[in-house]
Design a protein around this motif. Sequence first.
Motif, short mmCIF file in Angstrom:
data_model
loop_
_atom_site.label_atom_id
_atom_site.label_comp_id
_atom_site.label_asym_id
_atom_site.label_seq_id
_atom_site.Cartn_x
_atom_site.Cartn_y
_atom_site.Cartn_z
N GLN A 98 1.28 -10.35 7.44
CA GLN A 98 -0.42 -9.15 8.01
C GLN A 98 -0.91 -9.27 7.99
O GLN A 98 -0.99 -8.37 6.44
N ASP A 99 -2.25 -8.76 8.52
CA ASP A 99 -3.42 -7.94 8.41
C ASP A 99 -3.08 -6.36 8.05
O ASP A 99 -2.01 -6.17 8.18
N LEU A 100 -3.49 -6.53 6.88
CA LEU A 100 -3.55 -5.25 5.85
C LEU A 100 -4.48 -3.90 6.59
O LEU A 100 -5.01 -3.65 7.80
N LYS A 105 -6.96 0.16 3.51
CA LYS A 105 -8.04 -1.07 4.12
C LYS A 105 -9.03 0.15 2.99
O LYS A 105 -9.14 1.47 3.18
N LYS A 112 -7.16 -8.68 1.75
CA LYS A 112 -6.44 -8.74 3.31
C LYS A 112 -4.93 -8.41 4.46
O LYS A 112 -5.64 -8.46 5.18
N GLN A 113 -4.11 -8.93 3.87
CA GLN A 113 -3.09 -8.92 4.04
C GLN A 113 -1.61 -8.48 2.98
O GLN A 113 -1.96 -8.93 2.14
N TYR A 123 0.49 -9.11 -2.07
CA TYR A 123 -1.15 -9.42 -1.43
C TYR A 123 -1.37 -10.97 -1.23
O TYR A 123 -1.25 -11.68 -2.27
N CYS A 125 -5.34 -13.01 -0.76
CA CYS A 125 -6.65 -12.61 -0.44
C CYS A 125 -7.14 -13.80 -1.02
O CYS A 125 -6.54 -15.09 -1.01
#
Length: 138
Positions: A98-100, A105, A112-113, A123, A125
């Motif tokens: 899932q998007d961060l 952020k 990124k997720q 995480y 990236c």
Amino acid sequence: MYILLVFDGIYLFVPQEEVHSVEIISDVTHSSQAGVVWFLEHGLESPVFCLDSDFSLLLEVPEKREYFVLLKADPQPVGITCDEVENVNFKQEHLHPQDLPVVMKTPDSPIKQLVSYQDKMAYVCSGAALIKHLSVHS
């Protein structure tokens, strides 16, 4: 496919196509530059960095770090030390990053997720984002 790097209790996934190779830590040589060791392969030296749980550079490589992952970069690969490393197929494992969330952020974070893996929050990236983070903080 993703490569899972585990260090300081952090689970970090990087796309496999952005990884040059996985090596054992005994193959590096120490340098006078704090926080950086070097790996020599085919006449090309690659810097290998050691990160802690908040992605800050460590000045010493902890004894439990057994591996390092070389990320593809120009002109030479860039390495990250880790305690454990494994290949993970997101589809086979039914993992859905899932998007961060916006509130998590930060401008200098390579993350990124997020994805749940083995009852832990991991995480995700890109190798490029991780290399950019290292270049800013080294």
